[in-house]
Design a protein around this motif. Sequence first.
Motif, PDB file in Angstrom:
ATOM      1  N   PHE A  20       0.840  -1.200   0.000  1.00 18.87           N
ATOM      2  CA  PHE A  20       0.000   0.000   0.000  1.00 18.87           C
ATOM      3  C   PHE A  20       0.874   1.248   0.000  1.00 18.87           C
ATOM      4  O   PHE A  20       2.005   1.245   0.489  1.00 18.87           O
ATOM      5  CB  PHE A  20      -0.942  -0.004   1.209  1.00 18.87           C
ATOM      6  CG  PHE A  20      -2.098  -0.948   1.040  1.00 18.87           C
ATOM      7  CD1 PHE A  20      -3.222  -0.564   0.331  1.00 18.87           C
ATOM      8  CD2 PHE A  20      -2.048  -2.232   1.577  1.00 18.87           C
ATOM      9  CE1 PHE A  20      -4.288  -1.439   0.157  1.00 18.87           C
ATOM     10  CE2 PHE A  20      -3.112  -3.103   1.412  1.00 18.87           C
ATOM     11  CZ  PHE A  20      -4.234  -2.708   0.693  1.00 18.87           C
ATOM     12  N   SER A  21       0.333   2.342  -0.562  1.00 19.60           N
ATOM     13  CA  SER A  21       1.121   3.559  -0.756  1.00 19.60           C
ATOM     14  C   SER A  21       0.252   4.792  -0.540  1.00 19.60           C
ATOM     15  O   SER A  21      -0.773   4.964  -1.212  1.00 19.60           O
ATOM     16  CB  SER A  21       1.694   3.589  -2.183  1.00 19.60           C
ATOM     17  OG  SER A  21       2.187   4.873  -2.508  1.00 19.60           O
ATOM     18  N   GLY A  22       0.669   5.642   0.378  1.00 18.40           N
ATOM     19  CA  GLY A  22      -0.009   6.919   0.531  1.00 18.40           C
ATOM     20  C   GLY A  22       0.225   7.825  -0.659  1.00 18.40           C
ATOM     21  O   GLY A  22      -0.665   8.558  -1.090  1.00 18.40           O
ATOM     22  N   HIS A  23       1.430   7.774  -1.216  1.00 15.55           N
ATOM     23  CA  HIS A  23       1.780   8.632  -2.351  1.00 15.55           C
ATOM     24  C   HIS A  23       0.864   8.384  -3.544  1.00 15.55           C
ATOM     25  O   HIS A  23       0.531   9.312  -4.285  1.00 15.55           O
ATOM     26  CB  HIS A  23       3.241   8.376  -2.737  1.00 15.55           C
ATOM     27  CG  HIS A  23       3.757   9.264  -3.814  1.00 15.55           C
ATOM     28  ND1 HIS A  23       3.957  10.621  -3.633  1.00 15.55           N
ATOM     29  CD2 HIS A  23       4.112   9.003  -5.100  1.00 15.55           C
ATOM     30  CE1 HIS A  23       4.414  11.153  -4.756  1.00 15.55           C
ATOM     31  NE2 HIS A  23       4.520  10.196  -5.655  1.00 15.55           N
ATOM     32  N   TYR A  24       0.468   7.125  -3.732  1.00 18.91           N
ATOM     33  CA  TYR A  24      -0.390   6.787  -4.871  1.00 18.91           C
ATOM     34  C   TYR A  24      -1.864   6.645  -4.495  1.00 18.91           C
ATOM     35  O   TYR A  24      -2.656   6.164  -5.307  1.00 18.91           O
ATOM     36  CB  TYR A  24       0.129   5.532  -5.564  1.00 18.91           C
ATOM     37  CG  TYR A  24       1.330   5.861  -6.413  1.00 18.91           C
ATOM     38  CD1 TYR A  24       1.179   6.480  -7.649  1.00 18.91           C
ATOM     39  CD2 TYR A  24       2.621   5.619  -5.947  1.00 18.91           C
ATOM     40  CE1 TYR A  24       2.275   6.837  -8.416  1.00 18.91           C
ATOM     41  CE2 TYR A  24       3.724   5.977  -6.708  1.00 18.91           C
ATOM     42  CZ  TYR A  24       3.542   6.585  -7.934  1.00 18.91           C
ATOM     43  OH  TYR A  24       4.634   6.953  -8.687  1.00 18.91           O
ATOM     44  N   SER A  25      -2.232   7.112  -3.307  1.00 13.27           N
ATOM     45  CA  SER A  25      -3.651   7.201  -2.951  1.00 13.27           C
ATOM     46  C   SER A  25      -4.176   8.521  -3.510  1.00 13.27           C
ATOM     47  O   SER A  25      -4.421   9.485  -2.782  1.00 13.27           O
ATOM     48  CB  SER A  25      -3.823   7.107  -1.433  1.00 13.27           C
ATOM     49  OG  SER A  25      -3.420   5.831  -0.968  1.00 13.27           O
ATOM     50  N   LYS A  26      -4.347   8.545  -4.807  1.00 11.95           N
ATOM     51  CA  LYS A  26      -4.537   9.772  -5.564  1.00 11.95           C
ATOM     52  C   LYS A  26      -6.008  10.047  -5.876  1.00 11.95           C
ATOM     53  O   LYS A  26      -6.834   9.148  -5.891  1.00 11.95           O
ATOM     54  CB  LYS A  26      -3.765   9.686  -6.884  1.00 11.95           C
ATOM     55  CG  LYS A  26      -2.270   9.515  -6.726  1.00 11.95           C
ATOM     56  CD  LYS A  26      -1.569   9.195  -8.030  1.00 11.95           C
ATOM     57  CE  LYS A  26      -1.706  10.292  -9.061  1.00 11.95           C
ATOM     58  NZ  LYS A  26      -0.871  10.014 -10.269  1.00 11.95           N
ATOM     59  N   ALA A  27      -6.273  11.313  -6.167  1.00 13.16           N
ATOM     60  CA  ALA A  27      -7.541  11.671  -6.806  1.00 13.16           C
ATOM     61  C   ALA A  27      -7.493  11.167  -8.245  1.00 13.16           C
ATOM     62  O   ALA A  27      -6.474  11.309  -8.926  1.00 13.16           O
ATOM     63  CB  ALA A  27      -7.741  13.178  -6.768  1.00 13.16           C
ATOM     64  N   TRP A  28      -8.600  10.590  -8.725  1.00 13.38           N
ATOM     65  CA  TRP A  28      -8.541   9.924 -10.019  1.00 13.38           C
ATOM     66  C   TRP A  28      -9.731  10.213 -10.916  1.00 13.38           C
ATOM     67  O   TRP A  28      -9.719   9.849 -12.099  1.00 13.38           O
ATOM     68  CB  TRP A  28      -8.436   8.413  -9.829  1.00 13.38           C
ATOM     69  CG  TRP A  28      -9.585   7.816  -9.052  1.00 13.38           C
ATOM     70  CD1 TRP A  28      -9.696   7.751  -7.689  1.00 13.38           C
ATOM     71  CD2 TRP A  28     -10.781   7.226  -9.569  1.00 13.38           C
ATOM     72  NE1 TRP A  28     -10.883   7.156  -7.330  1.00 13.38           N
ATOM     73  CE2 TRP A  28     -11.570   6.820  -8.455  1.00 13.38           C
ATOM     74  CE3 TRP A  28     -11.258   6.980 -10.861  1.00 13.38           C
ATOM     75  CZ2 TRP A  28     -12.809   6.194  -8.595  1.00 13.38           C
ATOM     76  CZ3 TRP A  28     -12.499   6.347 -11.001  1.00 13.38           C
ATOM     77  CH2 TRP A  28     -13.260   5.967  -9.884  1.00 13.38           C
ATOM     78  N   VAL A  29     -10.747  10.881 -10.418  1.00 13.90           N
ATOM     79  CA  VAL A  29     -11.930  11.140 -11.235  1.00 13.90           C
ATOM     80  C   VAL A  29     -12.562  12.448 -10.773  1.00 13.90           C
ATOM     81  O   VAL A  29     -12.560  12.774  -9.579  1.00 13.90           O
ATOM     82  CB  VAL A  29     -12.932   9.966 -11.133  1.00 13.90           C
ATOM     83  CG1 VAL A  29     -13.502   9.841  -9.732  1.00 13.90           C
ATOM     84  CG2 VAL A  29     -14.036  10.074 -12.181  1.00 13.90           C
ATOM     85  N   THR A  30     -13.087  13.203 -11.714  1.00 13.76           N
ATOM     86  CA  THR A  30     -13.649  14.514 -11.390  1.00 13.76           C
ATOM     87  C   THR A  30     -14.895  14.798 -12.215  1.00 13.76           C
ATOM     88  O   THR A  30     -15.110  14.225 -13.284  1.00 13.76           O
ATOM     89  CB  THR A  30     -12.640  15.650 -11.660  1.00 13.76           C
ATOM     90  OG1 THR A  30     -12.249  15.608 -13.051  1.00 13.76           O
ATOM     91  CG2 THR A  30     -11.413  15.534 -10.778  1.00 13.76           C
TER      92      THR A  30
END
Length: 292
Positions: free
Chosen positions: A147-157
Amino acid sequence: MNICAITMVYKDYWALSQWYAHYGRMLGFDNLYIVAHGADARIASLCPRATVITVPRETLEGFDRRRGQVLNSFADGLAVSFDWVIRTDADELICYDPALYTSLHAVLETASAKSMFALGLNVAETLEDDVLAEGQMALGHRRTAVFSGHYSKAWVTKRGTGLWRHGIWVGPKRIETAVFDLPRGVYLMHLKYANIDALETANQHRTDVGNMPGRGLPGAAWKEADQTAARFYARLAGFRDETWEVARDHAYATISAEPVRDTKQNVLRAKSTVFEQRVTLPEWVAATFGDT
């Protein structure tokens, strides 16, 4: 509900093929948009039903800023015709737990804001894994992840919402109240380390770009791309094994409890927490998002 997906790419052909197959199956291939950073006829041949938009590659100064502005502008334009616009890098695939959601549409029906985040994982090739054959989906053949906090990204808008620095730009008046919508059972699978052969090819390009003269170029992760990859694999080998359920719940609780509200840049994003538990992806990942 109309959904499309957009990405920007330069020569990362293996990752782009994964992105095209993954989102094409979920959304329909005609709903995919690819921004080519410089003219490249191979992109259209690899992704024949996607709409390919070419932008100039005359300068790489201010790389991240320019890239973000281009993609936010294109995504906002697409949002005139689509209810939601998915935007990920070519090596990032959004997956959902089929025990909780029947489709990506079902995921977005739970939205409590105009954007959504996903719990991130770095998916890795290990010594026990076979080399991927052409056309094979990485998520059907790679089981090791962290698991990665860095890649816990916003992905849809939705329209009027811009992505920035792995999060969303919310403006100074909303930075303290903006909703950090991180639904359970939705994951961003980062495939950078899932194919060592493709990684070595991509790292040659990253190193060249990162060491070019100029201002605002990508940082150390590109300048020292091979060393960055070596450090990742070395750390991964030293992590202890944890069950999917325990590591998932710990990561979710950590990321959802303390989102970063950056008042200088007015960005809401996940905290870049480093998790040190190696997990085996559950069977549903390969069954749902692997080879068909």
